[in-house]
Design an enzyme around this catalytic site. Structure first.
Site, PDB file in Angstrom:
ATOM      1  N   GLU A  68      40.406  46.760  34.181  1.00 44.09           N
ATOM      2  CA  GLU A  68      40.122  47.955  33.371  1.00 44.09           C
ATOM      3  C   GLU A  68      38.741  48.552  33.637  1.00 44.09           C
ATOM      4  OE1 GLU A  68      41.763  45.189  31.913  1.00 44.09           O
ATOM      5  OE2 GLU A  68      43.572  46.362  32.187  1.00 44.09           O
ATOM      6  N   HIS A 125      47.718  37.189  41.613  1.00 48.50           N
ATOM      7  CA  HIS A 125      47.122  38.161  40.678  1.00 48.50           C
ATOM      8  C   HIS A 125      45.637  38.380  41.001  1.00 48.50           C
ATOM      9  CE1 HIS A 125      46.680  39.590  36.297  1.00 48.50           C
ATOM     10  NE2 HIS A 125      47.304  40.499  37.014  1.00 48.50           N
ATOM     11  N   PHE A 150      28.363  46.798  41.527  1.00 50.90           N
ATOM     12  CA  PHE A 150      29.563  45.953  41.526  1.00 50.90           C
ATOM     13  C   PHE A 150      29.177  44.557  41.030  1.00 50.90           C
ATOM     14  CE2 PHE A 150      33.721  44.674  42.531  1.00 50.90           C
ATOM     15  CZ  PHE A 150      33.701  43.484  43.227  1.00 50.90           C
TER      16      PHE A 150
HETATM   17  N1  LIG Z   1      42.791  36.648  35.400  1.00 46.55           N
HETATM   18  C1  LIG Z   1      41.718  37.480  35.116  1.00 46.55           C
HETATM   19  C2  LIG Z   1      41.888  38.757  34.608  1.00 46.55           C
HETATM   20  N2  LIG Z   1      43.138  39.225  34.371  1.00 46.55           N
HETATM   21  C3  LIG Z   1      43.400  40.368  33.490  1.00 46.55           C
HETATM   22  C4  LIG Z   1      43.276  41.722  34.210  1.00 46.55           C
HETATM   23  O1  LIG Z   1      41.934  42.009  34.552  1.00 46.55           O
HETATM   24  C5  LIG Z   1      43.802  42.834  33.301  1.00 46.55           C
HETATM   25  O2  LIG Z   1      43.038  42.850  32.108  1.00 46.55           O
HETATM   26  C6  LIG Z   1      45.274  42.666  32.968  1.00 46.55           C
HETATM   27  O3  LIG Z   1      46.014  42.540  34.174  1.00 46.55           O
HETATM   28  C7  LIG Z   1      45.811  43.844  32.158  1.00 46.55           C
HETATM   29  O4  LIG Z   1      45.628  45.051  32.863  1.00 46.55           O
HETATM   30  N3  LIG Z   1      40.816  39.554  34.365  1.00 46.55           N
HETATM   31  C8  LIG Z   1      39.524  39.102  34.611  1.00 46.55           C
HETATM   32  O5  LIG Z   1      38.558  39.832  34.380  1.00 46.55           O
HETATM   33  N4  LIG Z   1      39.346  37.839  35.107  1.00 46.55           N
HETATM   34  C9  LIG Z   1      40.398  37.012  35.367  1.00 46.55           C
HETATM   35  O6  LIG Z   1      40.174  35.852  35.846  1.00 46.55           O
HETATM   36  C1  LIG Z   2      42.389  36.328  38.306  1.00 49.15           C
HETATM   37  C2  LIG Z   2      43.691  36.067  37.634  1.00 49.15           C
HETATM   38  O1  LIG Z   2      44.444  36.945  37.333  1.00 49.15           O
HETATM   39  C3  LIG Z   2      44.104  34.633  37.463  1.00 49.15           C
HETATM   40  O2  LIG Z   2      43.090  33.956  36.773  1.00 49.15           O
HETATM   41  C4  LIG Z   2      45.412  34.519  36.688  1.00 49.15           C
HETATM   42  O3  LIG Z   2      45.858  33.203  36.876  1.00 49.15           O
HETATM   43  P1  LIG Z   2      47.315  32.982  37.517  1.00 49.15           P
HETATM   44  O4  LIG Z   2      47.273  33.530  38.935  1.00 49.15           O
HETATM   45  O5  LIG Z   2      47.540  31.479  37.516  1.00 49.15           O
HETATM   46  O6  LIG Z   2      48.315  33.724  36.653  1.00 49.15           O
END
Ligand SMILES: Nc1c(NC[C@H](O)[C@H](O)[C@H](O)CO)[nH]c(=O)[nH]c1=O
Ligand SMILES: CC(=O)[C@@H](O)COP(=O)(O)O
Length: 194
Positions: A68, A125, A150
């Site tokens: 986001e 992901h 960044f």
């Molecule tokens: N796994 C992590 C996420 N995942 C969530 C995404 O960033 C996002 O909020 C979701 O997919 C809904 O759009 N975010 C992080 O900042 N760090 C992570 O490790």
């Molecule tokens: C960065 C991510 O989205 C990750 O932490 C999510 O974990 P997973 O790949 O096991 O669903």
């Protein structure tokens, strides 16, 4: 030629940077919050204590996750640019210095820091968020003309994240807080716009 030994990391700018009167936005995700909190603290303390930025000139907003960050940056930068215009139209006192936004209150941001902590899980992901978020942040910065630092850690495990927020080790005091570097970068990049 003998091997050159060096320690990885940034060399401070030779410029005497003064952030007073500049206005900044920090947008941070809430995933992996203990690491996020250390990074945000490092950035803010560096901007205030080392570069003379006024605390009231640092706006902090949070979003669910790193994905986001780009859209939040675009929304908030544009809002500030609009309110900055309104602010200039209504504010009697002149802006402080050439190219610097008004202190406190509303006004355009001179630079933005997007802070997130991505930690690799067991699916792809991580890769998709890291790729889209990094490109998205650059796109918003170039589109709006506002420097965006960044500040997204892309870590393979929790320890890597803690080390880069300066909270690793037994007593949580080990590693280098990259938030400090991002705070310095924000002031330096904002100075380019003067
Ligand atoms: N796994 C992590 C996420 N995942 C969530 C995404 O960033 C996002 O909020 C979701 O997919 C809904 O759009 N975010 C992080 O900042 N760090 C992570 O490790
Ligand atoms: C960065 C991510 O989205 C990750 O932490 C999510 O974990 P997973 O790949 O096991 O669903």
């Amino acid at each position: 030629m003998p091997p050159v030994d060096f320690e990885k990391g940034i060399t401070a700018s030779a410029q005497r940077l003064n952030g007073r009167g500049m206005r900044f936005l920090i947008i941070h995700a809430r995933w992996n919050y203990p690491v996020i909190a250390a990074l945000v603290k490092g950035a803010k303390e560096t901007m205030i204590n080392k570069y003379n930025v006024r605390p009231e000139d640092i706006v902090v907003k949070d979003v669910p996750g790193s994905y986001e960050l780009p859209s939040a940056a675009q929304i908030l930068i544009r809002q500030a640019q609009t309110s900055g215009i309104n602010d200039l139209l209504t504010v009697a006192s002149p802006k402080e210095g050439k190219g610097q936004s008004t202190a406190g209150g509303d006004g355009p941001f001179d630079a933005v820091i997007c802070i997130g902590v991505l930690i690799k899980g067991s699916t792809m992901h991580f890769e998709y968020i890291a790729d889209t978020t990094s490109h998205g942040i650059m796109k918003v910065s170039l589109e709006t003309g506002v420097p965006i630092v960044f500040g997204v850690l892309t870590c393979l495990n929790d320890e890597q994240a803690k080390e880069r927020a300066g909270i690793a080790g037994v007593n949580g005091s080990e590693g280098h807080n990259h938030g400090e570097d991002w705070g310095a970068a924000a002031v330096e990049m904002a100075s380019l716009r003067l």
